[in-house]
Design a protein around this motif. Sequence first.
Motif, PDB file in Angstrom:
ATOM      1  N   LYS A  57       0.814  -1.226   0.000  1.00 39.33           N
ATOM      2  CA  LYS A  57       0.000   0.000   0.000  1.00 39.33           C
ATOM      3  C   LYS A  57       0.841   1.267   0.000  1.00 39.33           C
ATOM      4  O   LYS A  57       0.459   2.265  -0.562  1.00 39.33           O
ATOM      5  N   ASP A  58       1.997   1.234   0.616  1.00 44.18           N
ATOM      6  CA  ASP A  58       2.828   2.430   0.764  1.00 44.18           C
ATOM      7  C   ASP A  58       4.011   2.457  -0.195  1.00 44.18           C
ATOM      8  O   ASP A  58       5.005   3.122   0.071  1.00 44.18           O
ATOM      9  N   SER A  61       6.030   5.602  -1.076  1.00 49.60           N
ATOM     10  CA  SER A  61       6.838   6.199  -0.005  1.00 49.60           C
ATOM     11  C   SER A  61       8.260   5.632   0.032  1.00 49.60           C
ATOM     12  O   SER A  61       9.136   6.188   0.687  1.00 49.60           O
TER      13      SER A  61
END
Length: 120
Positions: A57-58, A61
């Motif tokens: 999901k990240d 980042s």
Amino acid sequence: MLDMLTIRQHKGTFDGLKVAIVGDVLHSRVARSQIRALNELGAAEVRVIAPGTLLPKDVESLGCSVEYDMAKGMKDLDVVIMLRLQKESSSIHSNGAFATNLGGIYQFLCDRKASNIPLS
């Protein structure tokens, strides 16, 4: 990190390189390290290409861009790092949808100059 050594041996530098990591990023034991290493070594762009179900999901980042469409994602690359589909994700893609899109990789290989390198 053998992939980083291979890239350096073939390209000489990471400066200006556009690199894609393609496949099961979610379950990969090396993808996150590769993204970090490519950024630390000076790659101009690190891109991951996979369906959303195979991405953490990240993931942005971590310092990469995301592309869900294989054909779009494979454009203008210098290096492609292929990740295999992990056993734990096989039920997610049992319909072969991701495998069908692998044609974009073959097109990339056919369309590129000899100095471009695929890694798996």
